[in-house]
Design a protein around this motif. Structure first.
Motif, PDB file in Angstrom:
ATOM      1  N   ILE A  22      29.353  34.002  40.785  1.00 27.70           N
ATOM      2  CA  ILE A  22      28.762  34.867  39.953  1.00 27.70           C
ATOM      3  C   ILE A  22      29.727  36.071  39.625  1.00 27.70           C
ATOM      4  N   LEU A  23      30.117  36.594  40.751  1.00 22.37           N
ATOM      5  CA  LEU A  23      30.987  37.584  40.682  1.00 22.37           C
ATOM      6  C   LEU A  23      32.400  37.324  39.912  1.00 22.37           C
ATOM      7  N   VAL A  24      32.760  36.276  40.234  1.00 25.67           N
ATOM      8  CA  VAL A  24      34.359  35.709  39.321  1.00 25.67           C
ATOM      9  C   VAL A  24      33.833  35.465  37.914  1.00 25.67           C
ATOM     10  N   THR A  25      32.663  34.844  37.778  1.00 22.36           N
ATOM     11  CA  THR A  25      32.299  34.612  36.258  1.00 22.36           C
ATOM     12  C   THR A  25      32.290  35.921  35.481  1.00 22.36           C
ATOM     13  N   ILE A  26      31.444  36.937  36.182  1.00 22.59           N
ATOM     14  CA  ILE A  26      31.200  38.257  35.409  1.00 22.59           C
ATOM     15  C   ILE A  26      32.756  38.685  35.429  1.00 22.59           C
ATOM     16  N   SER A  68      36.637  29.255  41.704  1.00 24.58           N
ATOM     17  CA  SER A  68      37.095  30.306  41.201  1.00 24.58           C
ATOM     18  C   SER A  68      38.287  30.382  40.437  1.00 24.58           C
ATOM     19  N   PHE A  69      38.663  28.946  40.550  1.00 26.81           N
ATOM     20  CA  PHE A  69      39.701  28.351  39.528  1.00 26.81           C
ATOM     21  C   PHE A  69      39.575  28.069  38.133  1.00 26.81           C
ATOM     22  N   ILE A  70      38.087  28.917  37.825  1.00 22.61           N
ATOM     23  CA  ILE A  70      37.821  29.045  36.394  1.00 22.61           C
ATOM     24  C   ILE A  70      39.097  29.849  35.811  1.00 22.61           C
ATOM     25  N   ASP A  71      39.415  30.722  36.295  1.00 23.85           N
ATOM     26  CA  ASP A  71      40.651  31.710  35.957  1.00 23.85           C
ATOM     27  C   ASP A  71      41.475  31.546  37.000  1.00 23.85           C
ATOM     28  N   PHE A  72      42.708  31.007  36.810  1.00 20.71           N
ATOM     29  CA  PHE A  72      43.796  30.666  37.660  1.00 20.71           C
ATOM     30  C   PHE A  72      44.175  31.928  38.307  1.00 20.71           C
ATOM     31  N   GLN A  73      44.710  32.843  37.255  1.00 17.79           N
ATOM     32  CA  GLN A  73      45.269  34.116  37.751  1.00 17.79           C
ATOM     33  C   GLN A  73      44.287  34.812  38.626  1.00 17.79           C
ATOM     34  N   LEU A  74      43.155  35.040  38.348  1.00 11.79           N
ATOM     35  CA  LEU A  74      42.107  35.771  39.024  1.00 11.79           C
ATOM     36  C   LEU A  74      42.062  35.034  40.363  1.00 11.79           C
ATOM     37  N   ALA A  75      42.127  33.711  40.431  1.00  8.61           N
ATOM     38  CA  ALA A  75      41.770  33.160  41.715  1.00  8.61           C
ATOM     39  C   ALA A  75      43.075  33.595  42.664  1.00  8.61           C
ATOM     40  N   PHE A  77      45.597  35.741  42.487  1.00  8.86           N
ATOM     41  CA  PHE A  77      45.961  37.135  42.601  1.00  8.86           C
ATOM     42  C   PHE A  77      44.836  37.913  43.059  1.00  8.86           C
ATOM     43  N   VAL A  78      43.501  37.848  42.892  1.00  8.12           N
ATOM     44  CA  VAL A  78      42.528  38.528  43.588  1.00  8.12           C
ATOM     45  C   VAL A  78      41.837  37.931  44.254  1.00  8.12           C
ATOM     46  N   VAL A  79      41.125  36.744  44.298  1.00 11.82           N
ATOM     47  CA  VAL A  79      40.080  36.053  45.031  1.00 11.82           C
ATOM     48  C   VAL A  79      40.926  35.557  46.613  1.00 11.82           C
ATOM     49  N   LEU A  80      42.167  35.025  46.251  1.00  9.94           N
ATOM     50  CA  LEU A  80      42.819  34.688  47.479  1.00  9.94           C
ATOM     51  C   LEU A  80      43.107  35.649  48.643  1.00  9.94           C
ATOM     52  N   PRO A  81      43.706  36.959  47.957  1.00  9.19           N
ATOM     53  CA  PRO A  81      43.901  37.997  48.827  1.00  9.19           C
ATOM     54  C   PRO A  81      42.667  38.547  49.304  1.00  9.19           C
ATOM     55  N   SER A  82      41.631  38.594  48.283  1.00  8.03           N
ATOM     56  CA  SER A  82      40.610  39.202  48.807  1.00  8.03           C
ATOM     57  C   SER A  82      39.682  38.375  50.138  1.00  8.03           C
ATOM     58  N   LEU A  83      39.834  37.208  50.133  1.00  8.83           N
ATOM     59  CA  LEU A  83      39.181  36.142  51.042  1.00  8.83           C
ATOM     60  C   LEU A  83      40.043  36.369  52.278  1.00  8.83           C
ATOM     61  N   ILE A  84      41.236  36.414  52.202  1.00  7.71           N
ATOM     62  CA  ILE A  84      42.290  36.442  53.454  1.00  7.71           C
ATOM     63  C   ILE A  84      41.970  38.066  53.972  1.00  7.71           C
ATOM     64  N   SER A  85      41.872  38.894  53.237  1.00  9.02           N
ATOM     65  CA  SER A  85      41.434  40.411  53.556  1.00  9.02           C
ATOM     66  C   SER A  85      40.048  40.157  54.585  1.00  9.02           C
ATOM     67  N   ILE A 121      54.842  35.818  41.109  1.00  7.80           N
ATOM     68  CA  ILE A 121      54.979  36.215  39.608  1.00  7.80           C
ATOM     69  C   ILE A 121      56.264  36.091  39.032  1.00  7.80           C
ATOM     70  N   ARG A 122      57.220  36.243  39.734  1.00 12.29           N
ATOM     71  CA  ARG A 122      58.700  36.053  39.096  1.00 12.29           C
ATOM     72  C   ARG A 122      58.897  34.598  39.156  1.00 12.29           C
ATOM     73  N   PHE A 123      58.340  33.641  40.026  1.00 10.17           N
ATOM     74  CA  PHE A 123      58.639  32.314  39.974  1.00 10.17           C
ATOM     75  C   PHE A 123      57.911  31.516  38.872  1.00 10.17           C
ATOM     76  N   ILE A 124      56.512  31.808  38.686  1.00  9.00           N
ATOM     77  CA  ILE A 124      55.831  31.400  37.564  1.00  9.00           C
ATOM     78  C   ILE A 124      55.785  31.996  36.275  1.00  9.00           C
ATOM     79  N   TYR A 125      56.064  33.055  36.286  1.00  6.44           N
ATOM     80  CA  TYR A 125      56.186  34.012  34.642  1.00  6.44           C
ATOM     81  C   TYR A 125      57.467  34.606  34.511  1.00  6.44           C
TER      82      TYR A 125
END
Length: 189
Positions: A22-26, A68-75, A77-85, A121-125
């Motif tokens: 729900i938070l990722v969708t918002i 959360s892979f609804i949005d690849f960048q969000l998943a 660069f935000v969700v994965l580091p937040s989960l690990i943290s 980011i350097r590799f992908i973009y």
């Protein structure tokens, strides 16, 4: 805190993963809510880490990342580091480590993740973020390279401190104890 077992653990993990979805969708539809997501997701992940066994924790991480892979960048660069943290917070709280060390260790983990994100980011973009930030701030590249990593560490330290404050305040409601004896660092914050 007593750990959930079996079906209760699976139900708990499902509820927390649904909250994350729900938070990722918002966040997908409202700009600027991603900052809130960076502070709430570690709380969810640390709560799951403290409440269930490791196999259910892995289920939570996989389910949250897949949803959360609804949005690849969000998943990525935000969700994965937040989960690990959050998992880092949960594991360190579970070991009853002092709050100052939890903040410092999590800041180091976040710094490593942010440096990894720079190279990703350097590799992908094909964008050099250090050079881009130096150009935006009109600083020479040599001097900015040295200061940039210090800035990333400071940013990680601030995020870890805010996360620690949120996590400890919320997890106290679940009767989870923390090693805060003579914790003078928290009084400064």
């Amino acid at each position: 805190m007593k750990k959930y077992q079996g079906v209760k653990a699976l139900a708990f993990v499902s509820i927390i993963a649904s909250i994350c979805l729900i938070l990722v969708t918002i966040t997908r539809f409202l700009t600027g809510v991603g900052i809130m997501l960076m502070l709430v997701l570690p709380l969810c992940a640390s709560l799951v880490t403290l409440s269930v066994d490791r196999k259910f924790l892995l289920t939570y991480v996989v389910a949250t990342l897949l949803m959360s892979f609804i949005d690849f960048q969000l998943a990525l660069f935000v969700v994965l580091p937040s989960l690990i943290s959050g998992i880092t917070f949960g594991l360190l709280i579970n070991k009853y480590i002092h709050g100052f060390y939890i903040i410092f260790i999590d800041a180091i983990v976040q710094l490593i993740l942010q440096i990894g994100a720079l190279y990703l980011i350097r590799f992908i973009y094909n964008v050099d973020m250090i050079k881009l930030m130096g150009d935006i701030l009109k600083l020479n590249e040599i001097g900015f390279n040295l200061v940039y990593y210090l800035f990333l560490f400071f940013l990680s330290l601030v995020e870890a401190s805010l996360s620690y404050l949120i996590i400890t305040n919320e997890l106290k409601k679940f009767s989870i104890t923390f090693n805060e004896n003579n914790n003078q660092f928290i009084s400064i914050l």
